[in-house]
Design a protein around this motif. Structure first.
Motif, short mmCIF file in Angstrom:
data_model
loop_
_atom_site.label_atom_id
_atom_site.label_comp_id
_atom_site.label_asym_id
_atom_site.label_seq_id
_atom_site.Cartn_x
_atom_site.Cartn_y
_atom_site.Cartn_z
N UNK A 1 0.53 -1.01 -0.03
CA UNK A 1 0.02 -0.04 -0.14
C UNK A 1 1.17 0.93 0.18
N UNK A 2 0.64 2.07 -0.77
CA UNK A 2 1.18 3.40 -1.06
C UNK A 2 1.24 3.88 0.34
N UNK A 3 1.93 4.79 0.93
CA UNK A 3 1.82 5.96 1.48
C UNK A 3 2.58 7.05 1.88
N UNK A 4 2.59 7.64 3.44
CA UNK A 4 3.26 8.26 3.07
C UNK A 4 4.28 8.71 4.10
N UNK A 5 5.46 8.75 4.66
CA UNK A 5 6.81 8.94 5.25
C UNK A 5 6.67 7.97 7.22
N UNK A 6 8.09 6.86 7.30
CA UNK A 6 7.48 6.25 8.79
C UNK A 6 5.79 5.10 8.30
N UNK A 7 5.75 5.00 7.19
CA UNK A 7 4.14 4.11 7.19
C UNK A 7 4.60 2.91 6.22
N UNK A 8 3.99 1.68 6.27
CA UNK A 8 4.24 0.11 6.30
C UNK A 8 2.85 0.00 5.77
N UNK A 9 2.79 -0.56 4.59
CA UNK A 9 0.96 -1.06 4.62
C UNK A 9 1.13 -2.58 3.77
N UNK A 10 0.12 -3.65 3.50
CA UNK A 10 -0.22 -4.46 2.93
C UNK A 10 -1.56 -5.01 2.78
N UNK A 11 -1.99 -5.04 1.45
CA UNK A 11 -3.04 -5.38 1.78
C UNK A 11 -3.18 -6.81 0.87
N UNK A 12 -4.21 -7.70 0.47
CA UNK A 12 -4.53 -9.37 -0.24
C UNK A 12 -5.65 -8.94 -0.41
N UNK A 65 -4.32 4.61 -2.16
CA UNK A 65 -3.29 5.20 -1.23
C UNK A 65 -3.90 5.42 0.08
N UNK A 66 -2.83 5.60 1.28
CA UNK A 66 -3.38 5.28 2.48
C UNK A 66 -2.78 6.11 2.94
N UNK A 67 -2.62 7.65 3.77
CA UNK A 67 -2.70 8.87 4.07
C UNK A 67 -2.75 8.87 5.88
N UNK A 71 2.51 2.26 16.12
CA UNK A 71 0.75 1.80 15.98
C UNK A 71 1.12 1.23 14.70
N UNK A 72 0.23 -0.24 15.05
CA UNK A 72 -0.40 -0.91 13.72
C UNK A 72 -2.07 -1.59 13.77
N UNK A 73 -2.20 -1.17 12.60
CA UNK A 73 -3.88 -1.29 12.16
C UNK A 73 -4.62 -3.26 11.20
N UNK A 74 -5.18 -3.17 11.62
CA UNK A 74 -5.50 -4.49 10.92
C UNK A 74 -6.81 -4.56 10.94
N UNK A 83 -7.79 -8.95 3.70
CA UNK A 83 -6.52 -7.98 4.63
C UNK A 83 -6.19 -6.42 4.20
N UNK A 84 -6.22 -5.53 5.06
CA UNK A 84 -5.78 -4.80 5.18
C UNK A 84 -4.40 -5.09 6.13
N UNK A 85 -3.59 -4.24 6.42
CA UNK A 85 -2.66 -4.24 8.20
C UNK A 85 -1.27 -3.45 7.60
N UNK A 86 -1.61 -1.87 8.14
CA UNK A 86 -0.86 -0.95 7.61
C UNK A 86 -0.15 -1.07 9.09
N UNK A 87 0.99 -0.24 9.25
CA UNK A 87 2.65 -0.16 10.46
C UNK A 87 2.36 0.95 10.62
#
Length: 302
Positions: free
Chosen positions: A177-188, A194-196, A283-286, A295-299
């Motif tokens: 998942x494309x996101x801004x700085x200091x963030x990492x995301x994956x989806x399935x 994009x995630x802001x 912070x992790x969100x799922x 699945x959506x999983x963002x850190x």
């Protein structure tokens, strides 16, 4: 090149994936924590039967592979060889040791490896019932270290023991998942443009808290009904990797177009007091659909 030692198998191979964003952190999909202490890597992933695991649920006695991608930081000798090692420990949630292995790469302590060809290390593990007994969860700790220095990389994988016959959540190609700085995301099994990620201090539900806001417009491959009914989870860690229990609830807003099956999702996660401006938190969100495949999983680190 491989060898068997008890229930552990090591395989050296060449693979490639995305990078660690910082020296300490949490990875999406599996919730693995990593601590780069002189040794770093591009990524750590877990696979079952060749497919990438997108949760942390694994049954007892089922072999799974933990792959450390493109490790760096080992000190090479004059012949340009490096001398990596790895220890594996399995603990219960009370931090009692269920199983412990010394250096599972002991066979190569003297010979080492050519630094140029050392692209990845895959460690195959089976969590034996004899170790687990009736434990519903366990922690797999892997310490990768350098025999020629004090450098190391610690990987902590919290495992939830799946029930016999349970379908495992795996994927051949989870999406970044494309996101801004200091963030990492994956989806399935769905796509997100994009995630802001921002910090919101305007929430009145719990006015003392600052919230991590994750705005995800244009989600395709699901529906508003499915997103609303899905499972929402979040975790908060301090900079040292200690989990912080948050009593306040996650807030969510779901909208979009029913005709086009396009969903807009915004979540707001309480993670610190508004006045706590000097400390850093992870912070992790799922979000997980009912079928456990979507699945959506963002850190994010803030």
């Amino acid at each position: 090149m491989k060898f068997q030692l008890a229930s552990f198998l090591l395989v050296l191979q060449g693979v490639f994936t995305c990078a660690f964003a910082q020296s300490n952190g949490v990875l999406p999909l599996t919730g693995i924590q990593y601590f780069n202490e002189g040794i770093s890597a591009r990524y750590v992933e877990v696979a079952v039967d060749g497919a990438r695991l997108i949760s942390n649920r694994i049954p007892a006695n089922k072999e799974f592979a933990i792959t450390l991608q493109l490790p760096t930081g080992y000190d090479a000798d004059a012949s340009k060889k490096i001398y990596p090692a790895a220890e594996v420990t399995v603990l219960n949630n009370r931090k009692q040791v269920l199983a412990a292995m010394g250096n599972v790469m002991k066979e190569y302590e003297r010979s080492g490896f050519a630094a140029q060809g050392y692209n990845s290390l895959t460690l195959k593990v089976s969590l034996l019932s004899a170790w687990l007994k009736n434990e519903p969860e366990c922690i797999v700790q892997v310490r990768y270290y350098d025999l020629k220095s004090k450098k190391q990389l610690r990987v902590i994988f919290p495992v939830s023991i799946a029930t016999p016959g349970e379908a495992l959540a795996v994927s051949k190609i989870p999406l970044t998942i494309k996101s801004n700085e200091a963030s990492l995301g994956m989806s399935n099994a769905l796509t997100i443009q994009k995630a802001e990620v921002t910090v919101d201090t305007s929430i009145r539900v719990a006015p003392k808290n600052a919230y991590l806001s994750i705005d995800m417009p244009g989600i395709k491959g699901t529906s508003m009904t499915e997103v609303v009914a899905g499972k929402y989870s979040f975790w908060v860690y301090d900079a040292a990797g200690n989990e912080i229990k948050i009593a306040d609830k996650l807030l969510k807003k779901v909208g979009g177009s029913m005709e086009d099956d396009i969903v807009n999702l915004t979540v707001k996660i309480p993670f610190r007091l508004k006045t706590d401006l000097k400390k850093t938190y992870i912070v992790r969100f799922r979000w997980e659909g009912a079928d456990k495949k979507k699945v959506i999983d963002m850190v994010a680190t803030r």
